[in-house]
Write a protein that holds these residues in place. Structure first.
Motif, short mmCIF file in Angstrom:
data_model
loop_
_atom_site.label_atom_id
_atom_site.label_comp_id
_atom_site.label_asym_id
_atom_site.label_seq_id
_atom_site.Cartn_x
_atom_site.Cartn_y
_atom_site.Cartn_z
N UNK A 155 0.85 -1.19 0.00
CA UNK A 155 0.00 0.00 0.00
C UNK A 155 0.89 1.24 0.00
N UNK A 156 0.32 2.34 -0.47
CA UNK A 156 1.09 3.57 -0.65
C UNK A 156 0.55 4.68 0.25
N UNK A 157 1.39 5.65 0.53
CA UNK A 157 0.93 6.91 1.10
C UNK A 157 0.95 7.05 2.60
N UNK A 164 -2.60 5.96 -15.65
CA UNK A 164 -2.61 5.48 -14.27
C UNK A 164 -3.98 5.76 -13.67
N UNK A 165 -4.62 4.73 -13.12
CA UNK A 165 -5.93 4.88 -12.47
C UNK A 165 -5.70 5.26 -11.02
N UNK A 166 -5.84 6.54 -10.72
CA UNK A 166 -5.44 7.04 -9.41
C UNK A 166 -6.30 6.46 -8.29
N UNK A 171 -5.59 10.68 -2.74
CA UNK A 171 -5.05 10.69 -4.10
C UNK A 171 -3.63 11.25 -4.13
N UNK A 172 -3.44 12.38 -3.46
CA UNK A 172 -2.12 13.03 -3.52
C UNK A 172 -1.03 12.15 -2.87
N UNK A 173 -1.36 11.54 -1.73
CA UNK A 173 -0.33 10.81 -1.00
C UNK A 173 -0.07 9.42 -1.57
#
Lengths: 323, 323
Positions: free
Chosen positions: B160-162, B235-237, B255-257
């Motif tokens: 996972x990201x962010x 890219x599907x954000x 979305x940003x992180x």
């Protein structure tokens, strides 16, 4: 404004020169890829240079580029390894074009002279810090290790010792040198010559047993060989080859700076007495002088004697960053 | 007073564990000697971590030891290389025993988990700076390079990201998190998990084409793959897998992180659509989730779309140390 990626591209990525390099993949990916020569061992060393500690603030960038790589090449020389490639990690207070061009110029001039390729690294903002990790290759069993000295071995040093320390003393105003002498001594301090060719000949021909590069002063560095090999030694302090400027100084200065100066980047190695002639031939073949300065003995400890063989008690110690 | 040599001996030299290590000669000589596995390429990466830039002043030493090695292991993971060894160069303001014990503890716990041996390095006094150079091995032609993406490839990310970026935002007081949420997010920031096993499976099975580790934010790091491969992407954000704490935040923050957070140390890789099933199996085998988040295209540039496929114009950029 120079970005991190432009900085790397403009100053550190160079056109591939076909046939001269070992890297299957160089700068620009997550890792570099090296294809080791079959059957060879990889020798690896890492040195970190910090402003105010290893060099003066405001040091000339070109000289710094040279020295940063030279100290690492000197470690390969002390193993008898052939240079292959290196990584460069660089923390910079700012991305200044003149500094970068000078640093890269000094770095690559020495790298090219030794066929040693920059394969990757890192750049970041921070207090000036230069960390190079270098890779070389050496045949199994041929590396010149610190733990291989034996009683009866001669002790040799390459080149001359002490001028770098003399230059530093003058720059620190601990003593006064004439301008020409200071220039010569400072040259040794700023632009050391790693003894790569000599180290490789000593390893390839199995001429030497143990070796170390002299970076913290001969007495301290020879001490590492003695400790790792479980032996002692007698060192003839007046046989130590002084640098050309140091040779004209007072005896006490000459003795102290040849024996424990630091920043010499010469090799200290031990070898069986039967190897003397072959070592002198190797020295001539690579154009690096060598001098016999003592003898490895079974009795632990390092004994200093003068030219007449009389014991000397000098308080000399290697450099310790946390001492 | 702890000397440089005692420091190394007490905190960084460990008893040899027969059979588990590749180094023919480890810490204590001019160079380490590694015996490369026959026929394998050596993957090499170097990362420098600076106080105040990559970590806060006063950061816990144990976490710092972990993270310093983790970011390097993550580079090996992004090539699909098996970790072998590393060098550590360390500039320290002072030799503090508690700090050294903590740092070495965090470093070696992660190193041991990956069978990655400390083979050499350097210590000096200076502003806190940690430079690790890591070595791995990968079969020729199997490395996951940045220049190997092709139009039609799926784009995948691991884990996972962010959350690391969210933790940083909270610590900088850009937003407020509850204590438990902050602990979770900070964990991702301080103790990243390099995806070594996943990278090795992707390379060994030739499942992925291109890969990079996500250290400066997905959009910026994917951009390196696109540039080096001469391709573009959509890219599907909203498909980007948010970390557990970030998933509960507002859409714009999520979305940003996820898209441009940084410090994720997940893998972004591309693969032919025929490999989907094998990739999901590899993911299950190593216990690291993977998610498809977009598609490589011939048209240059990166196009962001939302969950419904509508174009999004977000100002997102990768991290630049000199920007």
């Amino acid at each position: 404004m120079l970005s991190e990626f432009d900085l790397i591209k403009q100053y550190f990525v160079r056109p591939a020169t076909a046939g001269t390099h070992r890297a299957a993949l160089g700068i620009g990916d997550d890792c570099a890829l090296l294809a080791p020569a079959p059957g060879m061992q990889t020798a690896i060393s890492s040195d970190m240079l910090v402003e105010g500690r290893h060099f003066f603030a405001g040091e000339d960038a070109r000289r710094l580029g040279h020295k940063s790589l030279a100290v690492n090449l000197s470690d390969l020389a002390a193993m008898g390894a052939r240079p292959v490639g290196f990584t460069l990690a660089l923390a910079l207070p700012a991305a200044e074009r003149d500094w970068l061009a000078g640093f890269a110029g000094g770095l690559f001039a020495l790298a090219d002279a030794h066929g040693c390729e920059l394969v990757g690294g890192d750049t970041t903002r921070g207090p000036l810090n230069i960390c190079i990790t270098i890779f070389g290759e050496v045949a199994p069993g041929h590396a010149l290790r610190r733990d291989a000295a034996r009683p009866g071995d001669d002790i040799w040093v390459s080149g001359t010792l002490g001028d770098a320390r003399l230059g530093l003393a003058a720059l620190r105003q601990e003593l006064v040198l004439e301008d020409a002498a200071l220039d010569d001594a400072a040259q040794r301090l700023y632009l050391p010559t790693p003894r790569v060719a000599l180290g490789m000949l000593l390893a390839e021909g199995r001429l030497a047993r143990a070796a170390i590069d002299i970076s913290d002063g001969l007495v301290g560095d020879l001490g590492h060989i003695l400790e790792r090999s479980g032996v002692g030694a007698t060192l003839d302090i007046d046989a130590l080859p002084a640098g050309p400027v140091l040779a004209r100084q007072a005896l006490a200065v000459r003795r102290a700076f040849t024996a424990a100066g630091g920043d010499d980047y010469e090799l200290c190695f031990t070898a069986a007495p039967e190897r003397r002639e072959a070592i002198v031939q190797a020295s001539a073949a690579c154009g690096t002088a060598v001098t016999r300065v003592g003898r490895i003995e079974a009795q632990a400890g390092l004994r200093l004697v003068d030219g007449g063989g009389a014991p000397l008690a000098l308080a000399l110690a290697g450099f310790d960053h946390f001492g």
